[in-house]
Design an enzyme around this catalytic site. Structure first.
Site, PDB file in Angstrom:
ATOM      1  N   GLY A   1      43.187  17.545  48.782  1.00  0.00           N
ATOM      2  CA  GLY A   1      43.328  18.139  50.107  1.00  0.00           C
ATOM      3  C   GLY A   1      44.596  18.932  50.338  1.00  0.00           C
TER       4      GLY A   1
ATOM      5  N   ASN B   1      44.871  22.113  50.013  1.00  0.00           N
ATOM      6  CA  ASN B   1      44.481  23.312  50.770  1.00  0.00           C
ATOM      7  C   ASN B   1      44.219  22.950  52.232  1.00  0.00           C
ATOM      8  OD1 ASN B   1      44.134  25.893  49.062  1.00  0.00           O
ATOM      9  ND2 ASN B   1      43.361  24.277  47.750  1.00  0.00           N
TER      10      ASN B   1
ATOM     11  N   ARG C   1      18.690  14.537  46.531  1.00  0.00           N
ATOM     12  CA  ARG C   1      19.589  15.640  46.867  1.00  0.00           C
ATOM     13  C   ARG C   1      19.092  16.351  48.133  1.00  0.00           C
ATOM     14  NH1 ARG C   1      24.169  18.546  45.140  1.00  0.00           N
ATOM     15  NH2 ARG C   1      24.534  16.562  44.124  1.00  0.00           N
TER      16      ARG C   1
ATOM     17  N   ASN D   1      35.273  30.171  50.822  1.00  0.00           N
ATOM     18  CA  ASN D   1      35.676  29.295  49.719  1.00  0.00           C
ATOM     19  C   ASN D   1      36.957  29.831  49.095  1.00  0.00           C
ATOM     20  OD1 ASN D   1      35.304  27.234  47.648  1.00  0.00           O
ATOM     21  ND2 ASN D   1      34.732  28.907  46.266  1.00  0.00           N
TER      22      ASN D   1
ATOM     23  N   HIS E   1      38.941  29.990  45.563  1.00  0.00           N
ATOM     24  CA  HIS E   1      38.748  29.755  44.125  1.00  0.00           C
ATOM     25  C   HIS E   1      40.064  30.084  43.412  1.00  0.00           C
ATOM     26  CE1 HIS E   1      36.627  29.321  40.342  1.00  0.00           C
ATOM     27  NE2 HIS E   1      37.264  30.405  39.935  1.00  0.00           N
TER      28      HIS E   1
ATOM     29  N   ASP F   1      30.620  31.333  43.483  1.00  0.00           N
ATOM     30  CA  ASP F   1      31.805  32.229  43.467  1.00  0.00           C
ATOM     31  C   ASP F   1      31.398  33.702  43.418  1.00  0.00           C
ATOM     32  OD1 ASP F   1      33.247  29.902  41.103  1.00  0.00           O
ATOM     33  OD2 ASP F   1      33.301  29.856  43.300  1.00  0.00           O
TER      34      ASP F   1
ATOM     35  N   GLU G   1      46.925  29.997  46.636  1.00  0.00           N
ATOM     36  CA  GLU G   1      45.906  29.331  47.455  1.00  0.00           C
ATOM     37  C   GLU G   1      46.414  28.979  48.854  1.00  0.00           C
ATOM     38  OE1 GLU G   1      43.658  26.187  45.486  1.00  0.00           O
ATOM     39  OE2 GLU G   1      44.479  26.907  43.594  1.00  0.00           O
TER      40      GLU G   1
END
Ligand code: GRF
Length: 196
Positions: free
Chosen positions: A11, A13, A65, A107, A109, A150, A180
């Site tokens: 965590g 980020n 799932r 997102n 990456h 991505d 990031e």
């Protein structure tokens, strides 16, 4: 702007987002919930320490799932966020969620996409790939999430120098600190201000 942050691990980020909100570099934004697939994610501790609601929704807790996917989408619909932020989240986003929240999921990456991304490139594996190829510059990318891995439209990127003697761990730390933790908060602030 109401955001939900999806996490799987340490965590850092998430912490950068929390700090950005607290020091006002991210404006008009509130984290309404942190959701992790991993009950032991330190990111959930960070949420708790900052008075933010944390929840674990793990595929392991569901018969299939599909059941997990339904539960995750239902949670998002309940929270009704303006933006969903994947911050080190390692579970595939259900296609139903991508469709429902088109251009509302971002997102981070840890490479300069399209290098070292896609299936199998996550965490340290990204930096192992960069070191193996011998690139002199790497970095991080914030992008919108689409059906692929991505592959969505790129929002921000920041370059980071690869140095002699770098190990994957040293490089990962530099990419996190110098890229990031800078571009993820910045992207959220820009979206909050309607600049994207
Ligand atoms: C790290 O590998 C980071 O580069 C990537 O996700 C992993 C965990 O990050 N974005 P965090 O500390 O959980 O934010």
């Amino acid at each position: 702007m109401r955001i939900v942050v999806l996490v799987s691990g340490g965590g850092t980020n998430l912490q950068a987002i929390i700090d950005g909100i607290n020091n006002n570099t991210i404006r008009d934004t509130e984290i309404v919930e942190v959701v992790s697939n991993n009950a032991n994610a330190y990111a959930l501790t960070r949420a708790k320490e900052n008075g933010i609601n944390g929840k674990c929704i793990s595929p392991k807790d569901f018969a299939s799932r599909e059941d997990f996917n339904r539960a995750l989408v239902a949670e998002m619909d309940n929270l009704n966020p303006d933006l969903i932020v994947l911050a080190g989240y390692l579970v595939n986003i259900p296609s139903e969620m991508v469709k429902k929240y088109t251009n509302k999921i971002i997102n981070i990456h840890p490479s300069l996409i399209p290098s070292f991304c896609g299936k199998g490139y996550y965490g340290l594996k990204v930096h192992e790939g960069a070191l193996k190829r011998g690139v002199k510059i790497t970095g991080a990318t914030v992008h919108f999430v689409d059906e692929g891995t991505d592959t969505g439209p790129i929002i921000l990127q920041k370059a980071v120098e690869v140095k002699e003697g770098d190990t994957p761990e040293i490089l990962q730390k530099r990419v996190m600190e110098e890229a990031e933790w800078v571009i993820l908060p910045k992207a959220i602030d820009m979206i909050a201000k309607g600049e994207i």
